[in-house]
Design an enzyme around this catalytic site. Sequence first.
Site, short mmCIF file in Angstrom:
data_model
loop_
_atom_site.label_atom_id
_atom_site.label_comp_id
_atom_site.label_asym_id
_atom_site.label_seq_id
_atom_site.Cartn_x
_atom_site.Cartn_y
_atom_site.Cartn_z
N SER A 1 0.84 -1.19 0.00
CA SER A 1 0.00 0.00 0.00
C SER A 1 0.88 1.24 0.00
CB SER A 1 -0.94 -0.04 1.21
OG SER A 1 -1.91 0.97 1.12
N ASN A 2 0.35 2.39 0.38
CA ASN A 2 1.12 3.63 0.42
C ASN A 2 0.61 4.52 1.55
OD1 ASN A 2 -1.04 5.47 -0.66
ND2 ASN A 2 -0.86 4.06 -2.39
N HIS A 3 1.21 5.68 1.71
CA HIS A 3 0.93 6.54 2.87
C HIS A 3 -0.25 7.49 2.68
CE1 HIS A 3 4.24 5.36 5.40
NE2 HIS A 3 5.10 5.51 4.41
N SER A 4 -1.03 7.34 1.64
CA SER A 4 -2.16 8.26 1.46
C SER A 4 -3.10 8.21 2.66
CB SER A 4 -2.94 7.88 0.20
OG SER A 4 -4.14 8.63 0.13
N ALA B 1 -4.74 7.52 -4.17
CA ALA B 1 -3.38 7.11 -4.51
C ALA B 1 -3.45 5.62 -4.85
CB ALA B 1 -2.44 7.35 -3.33
#
Length: 223
Positions: free
Chosen positions: A33-36, A100
């Site tokens: 995943s990502n930091h959004s 994102a």
Amino acid sequence: EALNAGPKPLAGKKLLLTAGPTREALDPVRFMSNHSSGKMGFALAEQAVALGAEVTLVSGPVSLATPAGVTRIDVESAEQMLEAVLAALPGQDIFIGCAAVADYRPLAVADNKIKKSNERMVVELVRNPDILATVAQQQPRPFTVGFAAETDNVEQYARDKLARKGLDLIAANDVSKPDQGFNANHNALTLYWADGHKSLGHSDKGQQARLMLDTIADHLACQ
Ligand code: CTP
Ligand code: CA
């Protein structure tokens, strides 16, 4: 609330937007995943309701409360997000791709938890569908707005995405600067469209959302 007392330039308009990260499963207990944080998308949803729009928000996993009056659809992966967006798309006047979305997902999702073995491990990834570009290709299509998070050559990359994906407007974000973009409470967006641009200054995401929606409403009124 004072927010709801002003003019309603989006009255009678239907807005669909995506927000937050996506999660791409590797096995039953792991994902990429990502930091959004989802803050910008949720701010847009909240401000759009205040401006009179009927708002549907397709959200990846975030820890934010649903703004009052917003219809929220929760998803995890990019493929699920695309499916939810296409199902909700008929009749929408505006689409904003704020999520994102993970560009890649693991090629194979293991049925069982992967056990550790060697010192090194390679995971093969495959490209995810581009949700924003898919919406822009629909016929008929809503007024289609994207985001571009860049660390360098911001205008060039943003204008390139505007043209390549066939968008009506793009909001560019210099994520190399502190306190704007991913996970921050503030932002400093610049909007680009085919024959113009507008810098929104540096302010909290609610104010950035408001200014962005005002510009979108102006464009819709001129169509
Ligand atoms: N986007 C999308 N689906 C994807 C990837 C991106 O809908 N699979 C949308 C995002 O929501 C955003 C816009 O496309 O509105 C731009 O995302 P960004 O990551 O900046 O651009 P990409 O086209 O993915 O290009 P790159 O990451 O290589 O810069
Ligand atoms: Ca990307």
